[in-house]
Design a protein around this motif. Structure first.
Motif, mmCIF file in Angstrom:
data_model
loop_
_atom_site.group_PDB
_atom_site.id
_atom_site.type_symbol
_atom_site.label_atom_id
_atom_site.label_comp_id
_atom_site.label_asym_id
_atom_site.label_seq_id
_atom_site.Cartn_x
_atom_site.Cartn_y
_atom_site.Cartn_z
ATOM 1 N N LEU A 13 0.829 -1.410 0.005
ATOM 2 C CA LEU A 13 -0.046 -0.034 0.001
ATOM 3 C C LEU A 13 0.885 1.140 -0.034
ATOM 4 C CD1 LEU A 13 -3.215 -0.752 2.509
ATOM 5 C CD2 LEU A 13 -2.778 -1.326 -0.086
ATOM 6 N N ASN A 14 2.130 1.150 -0.029
ATOM 7 C CA ASN A 14 2.925 2.284 0.233
ATOM 8 C C ASN A 14 3.714 2.342 -1.152
ATOM 9 O OD1 ASN A 14 5.877 3.172 0.693
ATOM 10 N ND2 ASN A 14 4.849 4.519 1.856
ATOM 11 N N ARG A 15 4.157 3.449 -1.935
ATOM 12 C CA ARG A 15 4.868 3.108 -3.090
ATOM 13 C C ARG A 15 6.322 2.303 -3.000
ATOM 14 N NH1 ARG A 15 8.307 6.509 -6.018
ATOM 15 N NH2 ARG A 15 8.791 8.128 -4.477
ATOM 16 N N ILE A 16 7.123 2.886 -2.257
ATOM 17 C CA ILE A 16 8.476 2.225 -2.309
ATOM 18 C C ILE A 16 8.497 0.962 -1.627
ATOM 19 C CG2 ILE A 16 10.820 2.585 -1.069
ATOM 20 C CD1 ILE A 16 10.038 4.568 -3.448
ATOM 21 N N ASP A 17 7.594 0.802 -0.332
ATOM 22 C CA ASP A 17 7.205 -0.528 0.085
ATOM 23 C C ASP A 17 6.935 -1.395 -0.981
ATOM 24 O OD1 ASP A 17 7.900 0.543 2.430
ATOM 25 O OD2 ASP A 17 6.227 -0.050 3.566
ATOM 26 N N ALA A 18 5.996 -0.952 -1.885
ATOM 27 C CA ALA A 18 5.387 -2.060 -2.623
ATOM 28 C C ALA A 18 6.542 -2.567 -3.852
ATOM 29 C CB ALA A 18 4.159 -1.322 -3.504
ATOM 30 N N ILE A 19 7.494 -1.491 -4.312
ATOM 31 C CA ILE A 19 8.320 -1.994 -5.212
ATOM 32 C C ILE A 19 9.418 -3.100 -4.418
ATOM 33 C CG2 ILE A 19 10.404 -1.253 -6.353
ATOM 34 C CD1 ILE A 19 9.123 1.597 -6.351
ATOM 35 N N LEU A 20 9.607 -2.723 -3.160
ATOM 36 C CA LEU A 20 10.444 -3.659 -2.481
ATOM 37 C C LEU A 20 9.714 -4.918 -2.069
ATOM 38 C CD1 LEU A 20 12.110 -1.173 -0.070
ATOM 39 C CD2 LEU A 20 13.202 -2.292 -1.994
ATOM 40 N N PHE A 25 8.866 -10.884 -3.246
ATOM 41 C CA PHE A 25 8.135 -11.830 -3.889
ATOM 42 C C PHE A 25 8.985 -12.617 -5.136
ATOM 43 C CE2 PHE A 25 5.072 -13.090 -7.046
ATOM 44 C CZ PHE A 25 4.113 -13.753 -6.380
ATOM 45 N N SER A 26 9.558 -11.852 -5.831
ATOM 46 C CA SER A 26 10.223 -12.329 -6.998
ATOM 47 C C SER A 26 11.323 -13.289 -6.589
ATOM 48 C CB SER A 26 10.692 -11.310 -7.757
ATOM 49 O OG SER A 26 9.822 -10.566 -8.259
ATOM 50 N N ILE A 27 11.642 -13.330 -5.344
ATOM 51 C CA ILE A 27 13.160 -13.890 -4.965
ATOM 52 C C ILE A 27 12.481 -14.992 -3.947
ATOM 53 C CG2 ILE A 27 14.634 -12.256 -5.409
ATOM 54 C CD1 ILE A 27 14.762 -11.703 -2.447
ATOM 55 N N GLN A 28 11.428 -15.321 -3.429
ATOM 56 C CA GLN A 28 10.927 -16.004 -2.328
ATOM 57 C C GLN A 28 11.024 -17.382 -2.786
ATOM 58 O OE1 GLN A 28 7.401 -14.478 -1.111
ATOM 59 N NE2 GLN A 28 8.258 -12.773 0.207
ATOM 60 N N SER A 267 6.020 -2.407 12.014
ATOM 61 C CA SER A 267 6.602 -1.566 11.247
ATOM 62 C C SER A 267 6.483 -1.768 9.745
ATOM 63 C CB SER A 267 8.407 -1.548 11.446
ATOM 64 O OG SER A 267 8.599 -1.432 12.789
ATOM 65 N N SER A 268 6.637 -0.721 9.051
ATOM 66 C CA SER A 268 6.600 -0.778 7.688
ATOM 67 C C SER A 268 7.754 -1.630 6.961
ATOM 68 C CB SER A 268 6.533 0.626 6.712
ATOM 69 O OG SER A 268 7.867 1.289 6.906
ATOM 70 N N LEU A 269 7.703 -2.082 5.642
ATOM 71 C CA LEU A 269 8.849 -2.717 5.209
ATOM 72 C C LEU A 269 10.010 -1.805 5.110
ATOM 73 C CD1 LEU A 269 10.089 -5.276 3.653
ATOM 74 C CD2 LEU A 269 8.833 -4.650 1.817
ATOM 75 N N THR A 270 9.964 -0.773 4.510
ATOM 76 C CA THR A 270 11.248 0.071 4.551
ATOM 77 C C THR A 270 11.747 0.341 6.048
ATOM 78 O OG1 THR A 270 9.580 2.030 4.257
ATOM 79 C CG2 THR A 270 10.636 1.016 2.345
ATOM 80 N N ARG A 382 0.444 8.690 -1.774
ATOM 81 C CA ARG A 382 0.872 8.152 -0.357
ATOM 82 C C ARG A 382 0.403 6.861 -0.123
ATOM 83 N NH1 ARG A 382 -1.389 13.580 2.954
ATOM 84 N NH2 ARG A 382 -0.125 15.159 2.005
ATOM 85 N N GLY A 383 0.038 6.073 -1.169
ATOM 86 C CA GLY A 383 -0.215 4.640 -1.072
ATOM 87 C C GLY A 383 -1.748 4.314 -0.729
ATOM 88 N N SER A 384 -2.729 5.288 -0.710
ATOM 89 C CA SER A 384 -3.912 5.083 -0.494
ATOM 90 C C SER A 384 -4.476 4.416 -1.796
ATOM 91 C CB SER A 384 -4.886 6.322 -0.271
ATOM 92 O OG SER A 384 -4.059 6.960 0.786
ATOM 93 N N ILE A 385 -5.627 3.328 -1.446
ATOM 94 C CA ILE A 385 -6.133 2.941 -2.738
ATOM 95 C C ILE A 385 -7.437 3.850 -3.096
ATOM 96 C CG2 ILE A 385 -7.645 0.815 -3.017
ATOM 97 C CD1 ILE A 385 -6.204 -0.846 -1.055
#
Length: 422
Positions: A13-20, A25-28, A267-270, A382-385
């Motif tokens: 739901l957060n722009r940078i968090d979503a990228i990370l 997801f791609s390496i799991q 906490s958030s991912l970042t 801001r990551g809002s839907i």
């Protein structure tokens, strides 16, 4: 042990968090491969007990350790399609009078010829190499009698003959995993978000296969917290940094320890990634000031030293410290908007790998197209839907643009962040 739970923060739901999160997801290790890994190590145990007389009734426990045990497995250092999975084989009384090299050799002999697979004895384990590029590292151990559950020693012997360097190495992987789980509660929003991502991916895979009619039974999903996602990203960053460096790299169990130590549930991912990286930087700096190498012990068993083989010098740890500072600077710039999308994608490629980042972007574009076509959601800065007023189709270097209408997934407009940028 009953694991506590909390809501947590959905990393998508957060722009940078979503990228990370998409990179993670791609390496799991996919849930389906996790299930396959469990089946395989159980089959190995049955094989040893049924076909090798020395192991009959002599395997007390056969259990995962390391990344698989704490749900942090990622693709290996060498490629993006290989997974190393670690198993402990706790052996019985028959093996107590044997030397380390003898125990490793017996385990190797018991596995040679297993299903025609390649079997290699290593310094502390025996590795089975599967055709689909999964590796099982099976480490023999002997339980310390009268001590906490599964406190043990493992074998260290380079071989091929016994030497004065052979030794029993103290270990309590089981206790460490319990400690990590206690410090990283299950975060429901993280679990649910990644469960949906894997279910969607499996659905797409089924639809792409004309010979498959039924959706496969879902494997229980395993990623449980933003701390563990951050740990996966940190391990991936380390793998990329050390791909062409000689010698050992910082051990995964050490990184897992610092992740557990730095964990701040909810906490958030970042925030989680920055907290772990900065914690390790601080520990490295403190050791370097004293002209000492890092000394990290298992929090449940001090004799189990996670840094017994890395770092060998102060410069080795300082090199990793510099790597971590670079990671922190990049994330902070991304969070403050100091990097344009093109600069951000170049940086992501450099630190996480070209193929992984491209795969992550492909996944995000696919998800955005699906959401747009269903009118289900888009994302603000801001990551809002938001529910989109009209469908937006992503432009791509590989497809003709259909409609470049505004859409706010990664930046102010999605067409500022496209496959063409990559």
């Amino acid at each position: 042990m009953t694991r506590t739970t909390l809501d947590g923060i959905d990393p998508f739901l957060n722009r940078i968090d979503a990228i990370l999160a998409e990179i993670a997801f791609s390496i799991q290790l996919p849930p389906s491969l996790h299930g396959k890994a469990v089946d395989r190590y159980e089959a190995v145990r049955k094989h040893l007990e049924a076909t090798t007389s020395i192991f009959h009734d002599e395997i007390e426990h056969f259990y995962p350790q390391g990344s698989m045990a704490i749900d942090a497995t990622i693709s290996t250092r060498g490629t993006d399609d290989e997974y190393d999975l670690d198993i402990i084989a706790q052996l019985g009384a028959r093996f107590r009078s044997m030397q380390p090299i003898e125990i490793l050799t017996e385990l190797e002999k018991g596995l040679i010829g297993y299903r025609g697979l390649t079997v290699v004895r290593q310094t502390r384990c025996v590795t089975i190499y599967y055709a689909d590029m999964m590796h099982l590292d099976i480490t023999p151990s002997l339980r310390d009698e009268g001590t906490p559950e599964r406190q043990s020693v493992i074998m260290h012997a380079k071989g091929p003959e016994a030497s004065d360097d052979d030794q029993d190495v103290p270990m309590n992987a089981y206790g460490f995993c319990q400690w990590y789980a206690e410090r990283t509660p299950l975060e429901l929003k993280v679990l649910e978000a990644f469960k949906r991502r894997w279910e969607d991916a499996e659905q797409r895979a089924v639809k792409a296969d004309a010979d498959v009619d039924e959706v496969p039974v879902q494997t229980e999903f395993i990623v449980k917290s933003n701390t563990t996602l951050a740990l996966q990203l940190l391990k991936r960053y380390r793998n990329v940094r050390y791909a062409n460096r000689p010698g050992r790299m910082p051990p995964s169990v050490m990184l897992s320890y610092f992740a557990g130590l730095a964990a701040k549930p909810g906490s958030s991912l970042t925030d989680a990634l920055l907290r772990i990286a900065n914690w390790i930087i601080g520990e490295i700096d403190q050791a370097t000031i004293r002209n000492k190498t890092l000394h990290v012990e298992n929090p449940v068993y001090a004799d189990d030293v996670f840094t017994d083989r890395w770092p060998k010098t102060v410069e080795q740890q300082n090199q990793f410290g510099r790597d971590l500072r670079e990671l922190v600077r990049g994330i902070e710039k991304a969070l403050t908007g100091e990097m344009l999308p093109t600069a951000l994608q170049d940086w992501l490629r450099e630190i996480f790998g070209d193929r992984v980042v491209t795969k992550a972007v492909d996944n995000m574009v696919t998800e955005t197209r699906r959401a747009a076509s269903e009118g289900s959601q888009s994302y603000t800065k801001r990551g809002s839907i938001l529910v989109p007023a009209a469908p937006a189709v992503v432009t791509s270097a590989y497809a003709s643009p259909v409609n470049a209408s505004p859409h706010t997934y990664f930046g102010d407009r999605l067409n500022e962040w496209t496959l063409q940028d990559y």
